[in-house]
Design an enzyme around this catalytic site. Structure first.
Site, PDB file in Angstrom:
ATOM      1  N   HIS A  53       1.569   5.098  -2.286  1.00  0.00           N
ATOM      2  CA  HIS A  53       1.122   6.043  -3.319  1.00  0.00           C
ATOM      3  C   HIS A  53       2.257   6.831  -3.970  1.00  0.00           C
ATOM      4  O   HIS A  53       2.002   7.614  -4.890  1.00  0.00           O
ATOM      5  CB  HIS A  53       0.119   7.034  -2.720  1.00  0.00           C
ATOM      6  CG  HIS A  53      -1.112   6.401  -2.159  1.00  0.00           C
ATOM      7  ND1 HIS A  53      -2.186   6.035  -2.941  1.00  0.00           N
ATOM      8  CD2 HIS A  53      -1.441   6.050  -0.884  1.00  0.00           C
ATOM      9  CE1 HIS A  53      -3.125   5.500  -2.175  1.00  0.00           C
ATOM     10  NE2 HIS A  53      -2.696   5.499  -0.923  1.00  0.00           N
TER      11      HIS A  53
ATOM     12  N   ARG B  57     -20.289  -1.200  23.063  1.00  0.00           N
ATOM     13  CA  ARG B  57     -21.618  -1.665  22.673  1.00  0.00           C
ATOM     14  C   ARG B  57     -21.744  -1.808  21.163  1.00  0.00           C
ATOM     15  O   ARG B  57     -22.500  -2.663  20.695  1.00  0.00           O
ATOM     16  CB  ARG B  57     -22.699  -0.696  23.182  1.00  0.00           C
ATOM     17  CG  ARG B  57     -22.866  -0.697  24.700  1.00  0.00           C
ATOM     18  CD  ARG B  57     -24.151  -0.012  25.123  1.00  0.00           C
ATOM     19  NE  ARG B  57     -24.271   0.016  26.576  1.00  0.00           N
ATOM     20  CZ  ARG B  57     -23.837   1.013  27.346  1.00  0.00           C
ATOM     21  NH1 ARG B  57     -23.270   2.076  26.789  1.00  0.00           N
ATOM     22  NH2 ARG B  57     -23.990   0.959  28.656  1.00  0.00           N
TER      23      ARG B  57
ATOM     24  N   ALA C  88      -8.394  11.394   2.868  1.00  0.00           N
ATOM     25  CA  ALA C  88      -7.828  12.286   1.849  1.00  0.00           C
ATOM     26  C   ALA C  88      -8.284  11.866   0.451  1.00  0.00           C
ATOM     27  O   ALA C  88      -7.475  11.714  -0.480  1.00  0.00           O
ATOM     28  CB  ALA C  88      -6.311  12.289   1.938  1.00  0.00           C
TER      29      ALA C  88
ATOM     30  N   HIS D 239       0.865  -1.193   0.000  1.00  0.00           N
ATOM     31  CA  HIS D 239       0.000   0.000   0.000  1.00  0.00           C
ATOM     32  C   HIS D 239       0.890   1.227   0.000  1.00  0.00           C
ATOM     33  O   HIS D 239       1.400   1.642   1.033  1.00  0.00           O
ATOM     34  CB  HIS D 239      -0.910  -0.041   1.230  1.00  0.00           C
ATOM     35  CG  HIS D 239      -1.949   1.027   1.275  1.00  0.00           C
ATOM     36  ND1 HIS D 239      -3.109   0.916   2.003  1.00  0.00           N
ATOM     37  CD2 HIS D 239      -2.011   2.251   0.693  1.00  0.00           C
ATOM     38  CE1 HIS D 239      -3.826   2.016   1.870  1.00  0.00           C
ATOM     39  NE2 HIS D 239      -3.174   2.852   1.087  1.00  0.00           N
TER      40      HIS D 239
ATOM     41  N   HIS E 199      -5.353  -0.114   6.385  1.00  0.00           N
ATOM     42  CA  HIS E 199      -4.863   0.670   7.530  1.00  0.00           C
ATOM     43  C   HIS E 199      -5.833   0.646   8.721  1.00  0.00           C
ATOM     44  O   HIS E 199      -6.548   1.601   9.002  1.00  0.00           O
ATOM     45  CB  HIS E 199      -4.461   2.093   7.157  1.00  0.00           C
ATOM     46  CG  HIS E 199      -5.356   2.854   6.226  1.00  0.00           C
ATOM     47  ND1 HIS E 199      -6.699   3.044   6.436  1.00  0.00           N
ATOM     48  CD2 HIS E 199      -5.058   3.511   5.074  1.00  0.00           C
ATOM     49  CE1 HIS E 199      -7.202   3.778   5.457  1.00  0.00           C
ATOM     50  NE2 HIS E 199      -6.224   4.067   4.622  1.00  0.00           N
TER      51      HIS E 199
ATOM     52  N   ASN F 121      -7.584   3.445  11.141  1.00  0.00           N
ATOM     53  CA  ASN F 121      -7.705   4.716  10.417  1.00  0.00           C
ATOM     54  C   ASN F 121      -8.822   4.635   9.386  1.00  0.00           C
ATOM     55  O   ASN F 121      -8.967   3.634   8.675  1.00  0.00           O
ATOM     56  CB  ASN F 121      -6.386   5.071   9.719  1.00  0.00           C
ATOM     57  CG  ASN F 121      -5.258   5.283  10.709  1.00  0.00           C
ATOM     58  OD1 ASN F 121      -4.279   4.548  10.738  1.00  0.00           O
ATOM     59  ND2 ASN F 121      -5.390   6.295  11.554  1.00  0.00           N
TER      60      ASN F 121
ATOM     61  N   HIS G  56      -0.133   7.866  12.784  1.00  0.00           N
ATOM     62  CA  HIS G  56      -1.396   7.210  12.487  1.00  0.00           C
ATOM     63  C   HIS G  56      -1.919   6.359  13.633  1.00  0.00           C
ATOM     64  O   HIS G  56      -3.133   6.139  13.743  1.00  0.00           O
ATOM     65  CB  HIS G  56      -1.254   6.334  11.241  1.00  0.00           C
ATOM     66  CG  HIS G  56      -1.294   7.088   9.947  1.00  0.00           C
ATOM     67  ND1 HIS G  56      -0.205   7.788   9.472  1.00  0.00           N
ATOM     68  CD2 HIS G  56      -2.295   7.257   9.048  1.00  0.00           C
ATOM     69  CE1 HIS G  56      -0.538   8.352   8.322  1.00  0.00           C
ATOM     70  NE2 HIS G  56      -1.795   8.051   8.051  1.00  0.00           N
TER      71      HIS G  56
ATOM     72  N   ASP H  50       1.539   3.490   3.199  1.00  0.00           N
ATOM     73  CA  ASP H  50       0.525   4.453   2.717  1.00  0.00           C
ATOM     74  C   ASP H  50       1.214   5.751   2.324  1.00  0.00           C
ATOM     75  O   ASP H  50       0.672   6.848   2.493  1.00  0.00           O
ATOM     76  CB  ASP H  50      -0.539   4.695   3.793  1.00  0.00           C
ATOM     77  CG  ASP H  50      -1.787   5.380   3.238  1.00  0.00           C
ATOM     78  OD1 ASP H  50      -1.980   5.375   2.006  1.00  0.00           O
ATOM     79  OD2 ASP H  50      -2.565   5.941   4.027  1.00  0.00           O
TER      80      ASP H  50
ATOM     81  N   ALA I 123      -3.197  12.820   5.271  1.00  0.00           N
ATOM     82  CA  ALA I 123      -3.237  12.493   3.843  1.00  0.00           C
ATOM     83  C   ALA I 123      -2.102  11.536   3.502  1.00  0.00           C
ATOM     84  O   ALA I 123      -1.072  11.915   2.956  1.00  0.00           O
ATOM     85  CB  ALA I 123      -3.137  13.771   2.998  1.00  0.00           C
TER      86      ALA I 123
END
Length: 384
Positions: free
Chosen positions: A62, A224, A137, A60, A213, A216, A248, A271, A306
């Site tokens: 970007h 409950r 994001a 994962h 993730h 997050n 995070h 990430d 982000a």
């Protein structure tokens, strides 16, 4: 220029194998592979006081090095790959962010060529099939329900290179899309979701196997209304992604995930966005403006986190020195577990004969001193 390892015996280090850590062990490399016996002409590289671990596998990610996988050119993507490789990630999946369907299909076409060339291990579509309640994001205007026909469009555009799709499975079409992904051998990941506990259980039963993730972009754990976190942690079929950057996740949340899921069901991810391995400043993540300050990436509008500026060597070092996790568990989280999830564990994820010569040399403080990728030193431990 990167140097070929050729036939090399790496000795004297603590070697982390699937069976445990070997003090003063050795790993033999011949060409692009790990082998079981040293040829007569092998050279020896002595690494006392170091660790030898498998190359990291990031499922994962970007971007990095100032370059984006979500919108950049082929050269930009290669820059990001090189940046993460220098930090020990020898196997990398490129992640997209929410965009127009035609744009995402175009990105898939570009990225799939790099998968076919061997530069990437696959494509991960994060969005647009996610909840506006937990968008993070991602551009809310571009979100949509997970219509199986549109999910199939992205799979077709990826030409067999799609490895994972993140979905809010409680949305209309979510369960049907999970089944479609499972039928095509693509990981259905639950994330950016507002699902209840019961809805999450239904999605897992339909074939979802990853938590995007964990903690997050999903409802918090409640006594409950336990929500998705409890369902994802308790089910042996699910691997949970964790971003171990100190931003995070609170250390107690990380400890909870390892305690409940166990070392075989955790995958560290970055990430990462463009700023990973690059620095503070203004960036774009898809159509959204991001400011990175003191290493933390947040949307300019709204302030949501982000992505990250993390590299997996930092996640490893933090896990060892701050979280005090066993090194064997960390190696599973950064190498073996994601390799198995991606169906690549016959080639990467552990230091075993026959597998790719992908490994990382760490010093006693868990800082990277060497990175070998398919038998070529990306970071040479004999230099500096």
């Amino acid at each position: 220029m990167a140097a070929r390892a050729e036939s090399t015996v790496l000795t004297g280090a603590r070697v982390v194998l699937p069976t445990g850590t070997v003090e003063g062990g050795r790993v033999i490399v011949e060409g692009r592979r790990i082998v079981g016996a040293a040829p007569d002409d092998a050279t020896t590289l002595d690494l006392p006081g170091h660790w030898l671990v498998p190359g990291f596998v990031d499922m994962h990610n970007h971007g990095g090095g100032g370059a984006s996988f979500t919108s950049g050119s082929v050269d930009d993507v290669l820059t990001g790959i090189r940046t993460h490789r220098e930090h020990g990630t020898t196997t990398l999946v490129a992640s997209t962010v929410t965009g127009e369907m035609d744009f995402l299909a175009q990105r898939a076409s570009i990225l799939s060529e790099l998968v076919e060339q061997g530069d990437l291990a696959g494509i991960h579509f994060e969005g647009p099939f996610i909840s506006p309640c937990r968008k993070g994001a991602h551009s809310e205007a571009l979100l949509r329900d997970p219509d199986p026909s549109e999910v199939r469009k992205l799979l077709d555009a990826a030409r067999g290179t799609a490895r994972m799709v993140t979905l809010a499975t409680e949305l209309p079409g979510g369960i049907e899309s999970v089944r479609l992904l499972a039928e095509h051998g693509v990981i259905a990941a639950i994330g950016h979701t507002d699902a209840t506990y019961e809805q999450t259980v239904e999605a897992i039963d339909a074939g979802a196997t990853v938590a995007t993730h964990l903690f997050n972009a999903m409802p918090p754990l409640g006594h409950r209304a336990p929500g998705p976190i409890a369902a994802l942690l308790e089910d042996e079929r699910v691997t949970v992604e964790l971003i171990n950057d100190g931003t995070h996740l609170h250390p107690a949340a990380l400890e909870l995930a390892f305690h409940r899921a166990g070392g075989n069901r955790v995958a560290f991810i970055t990430d990462a966005m463009d700023a990973a391995g690059f620095g503070d400043g203004l960036y774009q993540l898809g159509p959204l403006a991001v400011e990175v300050k003191e290493g933390v990436a947040r949307l300019v509008e709204g302030g949501s986190i982000a992505g990250s500026t993390l590299t997996l060597d930092t996640a490893f070092q933090r896990a060892a020195t701050v979280d005090r996790l066993p090194v064997e568990d960390i190696v599973r989280a950064v190498s073996a577990n994601p390799a198995k999830l991606l169906g690549l564990d016959d080639r990467v994820g552990s230091l075993e004969p026959g597998k790719d010569a992908d490994l990382v040399v760490l010093d006693a403080g868990f800082a990277v001193k060497g990175v070998l990728h398919k038998g070529t030193w990306v970071v040479d431990p004999r230099v500096g």
